[in-house]
Design an enzyme around this catalytic site. Structure first.
Site, short mmCIF file in Angstrom:
data_model
loop_
_atom_site.label_atom_id
_atom_site.label_comp_id
_atom_site.label_asym_id
_atom_site.label_seq_id
_atom_site.Cartn_x
_atom_site.Cartn_y
_atom_site.Cartn_z
N TYR A 184 0.88 -1.17 0.00
CA TYR A 184 0.00 0.00 0.00
C TYR A 184 0.91 1.22 0.00
O TYR A 184 1.84 1.31 0.81
CB TYR A 184 -0.90 0.00 1.25
CG TYR A 184 -1.84 1.18 1.31
CD1 TYR A 184 -2.99 1.22 0.53
CD2 TYR A 184 -1.57 2.27 2.14
CE1 TYR A 184 -3.85 2.31 0.58
CE2 TYR A 184 -2.42 3.36 2.20
CZ TYR A 184 -3.56 3.37 1.42
OH TYR A 184 -4.42 4.45 1.47
N ASP B 69 9.60 2.85 0.56
CA ASP B 69 8.49 3.55 1.20
C ASP B 69 8.48 3.21 2.69
O ASP B 69 8.01 2.14 3.09
CB ASP B 69 7.18 3.16 0.51
CG ASP B 69 5.98 3.89 1.12
OD1 ASP B 69 6.16 4.63 2.10
OD2 ASP B 69 4.86 3.70 0.60
N LYS C 86 4.57 8.68 9.06
CA LYS C 86 3.71 8.56 10.24
C LYS C 86 4.37 8.94 11.57
O LYS C 86 3.84 9.75 12.30
CB LYS C 86 3.18 7.14 10.33
CG LYS C 86 2.58 6.69 9.01
CD LYS C 86 1.28 6.05 9.16
CE LYS C 86 0.73 5.66 7.81
NZ LYS C 86 -0.71 5.51 7.80
C1 LIG Z 1 3.65 2.37 3.30
C2 LIG Z 1 2.64 3.46 3.13
N1 LIG Z 1 2.82 4.37 2.16
C3 LIG Z 1 1.96 5.39 1.98
C4 LIG Z 1 0.85 5.53 2.78
C5 LIG Z 1 -0.10 6.66 2.59
O1 LIG Z 1 0.03 7.56 3.66
P1 LIG Z 1 -1.13 8.58 4.01
O2 LIG Z 1 -2.27 7.79 4.56
O3 LIG Z 1 -0.50 9.49 5.02
O4 LIG Z 1 -1.47 9.30 2.77
C6 LIG Z 1 0.63 4.60 3.81
C7 LIG Z 1 -0.54 4.70 4.69
O5 LIG Z 1 -0.85 3.87 5.46
C8 LIG Z 1 1.55 3.55 3.98
O6 LIG Z 1 1.40 2.63 4.95
#
Ligand SMILES: Cc1ncc(COP(=O)(O)O)c(C=O)c1O
Length: 461
Positions: free
Chosen positions: A153, A254, A282
């Site tokens: 994700y 990521d 986060k």
């Molecule tokens: C690995 C990863 N990348 C990107 C995102 C997207 O982040 P956001 O919800 O702050 O847009 C998330 C969200 O859970 C994530 O876990």
């Protein structure tokens, strides 16, 4: 099995949340600001406040929180030092469409903690940061294509909203079709990427060998934070790094969930690898909205040399001040070690309870963000998870929530630990867990029978 008699909380009610939902749904689709927050009529919870490791809902139910807003509240909700810093930060104003001193201070801290982040830019959310990273990779290489992995994700944007359709897979040799998981995503995007099974370096090499010259980046989560916390095998992540170098493709790691959580330098420190570009979000500011993109200097300098990046709210004062304080605490204290120790103790406690009842189980991920899986061997990719029986988890999770342990009802989401989770949280969690397991066995054990026999062998009732 005897009916459990101990800590039952038959009084669990969501009357006020449900009444609020009736009002909310007239003003907002599904009555919430994110589809994921809608848990069904009569089940959707509205929060009154958070504090430390706990949250209270509108009905006064108190929960030990293992969701932490999907990870951000790493120091606990309403952390006094972080909140005080945010208030101080706000005093200078919010946004100016100009730079400030503090953004450099925070960028320098990130450079120090994450060696791959030779230069840093800020965004507001994980989605925005990953979008910016992918655009940067494309701008720097002049190529459009990219590779992602099944079960990952990366946020809600067109390039990332694709998943392996396991439910309709007819030929395992051919693999699942890759489909979008939301309407409104143009099918045209499908031509731009390959999605390969996680922890399978051979399949990645096949793609890179054939198409490497058109591929800007391999985009990877080092731990599948939205699929039970399934971790990369160390040799796999190293292979991804080597293959990206070999085929001259950029590696975007990521770390939106793992950054500043699984280690001070994120999963890259844990695995001993260095991304070309990485994204963190986060845990950076304990829940204040800010995200960052870090990367190799020669790549990052493309921002401003043809590659666009910006946004009205990037590096706004309050989030920056919260980030500075949060990162200082994570860098200078034992917070992350304490979080991991808590996670380890929790897993050991859960294991004791499950073993005593003969329930096969395993944990995935890192102690600070781990998945609970009801099978002796944990999954190592999305296909494996998807074809497993997670009914037991789904049932158990509901019992836990009703008794004040707020885990994610969806087994794909890991349990997140904060520095505010203390011994009393642990004791209460395990107490509730034991009761919830007994009730789940009582309710599911026998009728579950044949279906789960291979997984649940050994349960006695
Ligand atoms: C690995 C990863 N990348 C990107 C995102 C997207 O982040 P956001 O919800 O702050 O847009 C998330 C969200 O859970 C994530 O876990």
């Amino acid at each position: 099995m005897n009916a459990p008699t101990r800590r039952l909380k038959p009084a669990y009610k969501l009357d006020k949340s449900t009444a609020h939902f009736q009002r909310a749904v007239r003003a907002m689709p599904l009555g919430v600001s994110s589809n994921f927050r809608y848990w069904g009529e009569g089940k959707t919870v509205y929060v009154e406040r958070g504090g430390g490791a706990r949250v209270w809902d509108l009905d006064g139910n108190c929960y030990i929180d293992y969701r932490l807003g999907y990870g951000p509240a790493i120091l606990g909700h309403c952390h006094p030092e972080v909140d005080a810093a945010a208030r101080e930060g706000q005093k200078v104003g919010t946004v100016f469409a100009l730079g400030t001193e503090r953004e450099v201070v925070v960028a320098e801290m990130i450079r120090e903690m994450v060696p791959a982040a030779e230069l840093v830019r800020f965004s507001n959310s994980g989605t925005e940061a990953v979008m910016a990273a992918l655009r940067l990779a494309r701008g720097a290489t002049g190529r459009d294509n990219y590779v992602t992995f099944e079960g990952s994700y990366h946020g809600l944007f067109d390039a990332a909203m694709w998943t392996a359709d396991m439910a309709n897979m007819t030929d395992p040799a051919k693999g699942p079709e890759i489909v979008t998981y939301g309407k409104g995503v143009p099918q045209l995007v499908r031509q731009l990427f390959w999605q390969v099974p996680y922890n399978d370096a051979e399949r990645l090499e096949d793609v890179l060998k054939k198409h490497g010259s058109t591929i800007a980046a391999v985009l990877i989560e080092p731990i599948l934070g939205n699929c039970c916390g399934i971790p990369s095998k160390p040799e796999f992540l190293k292979a991804v790094r080597e293959l990206c170098t070999k085929y001259d493709v950029l590696m975007i790691v990521d770390e939106v969930k793992t950054g500043f959580r699984v280690a001070k330098g994120g999963a890259q420190e844990l695995y001993g690898i260095k991304a070309d570009i990485c994204t963190m979000a986060k845990a950076v500011a304990n829940g204040y909205p800010i995200a960052c993109i870090g990367g190799r200097e020669d790549i990052m300098r493309h921002y401003g040399r043809g590659v666009a990046h910006g946004g009205t709210y990037t590096a706004q004062a309050m989030s920056l001040a919260a980030a500075e304080r949060t990162l200082t605490i994570l860098r200078d204290t034992t917070a992350l070690a304490d979080i991991a120790a808590y996670g380890k103790a929790m897993q050991e406690g859960m294991s004791r309870i499950l073993k005593a009842r003969g329930v096969p189980h395993s944990f995935t991920g890192h102690y600070s963000m781990s998945g609970l899986f009801f099978r002796e061997t944990p999954p190592d990719n999305y296909r494996d998870w998807k074809t497993s029986d997670y009914t037991f988890y789904d049932h158990l999770a509901r019992k836990l929530i009703e008794r004040g342990v707020m885990c994610e009802p969806d087994s794909r989401e890991p349990w997140f630990i904060s520095a505010a989770h203390d011994d009393s949280c642990l004791a209460e969690t395990l107490d509730v867990f034991e009761e919830a397991v007994d009730i789940t066995l009582d309710e599911l054990g026998r009728e579950h029978g044949a279906k789960t026999a291979p997984l649940m062998a050994g349960i006695s009732s």
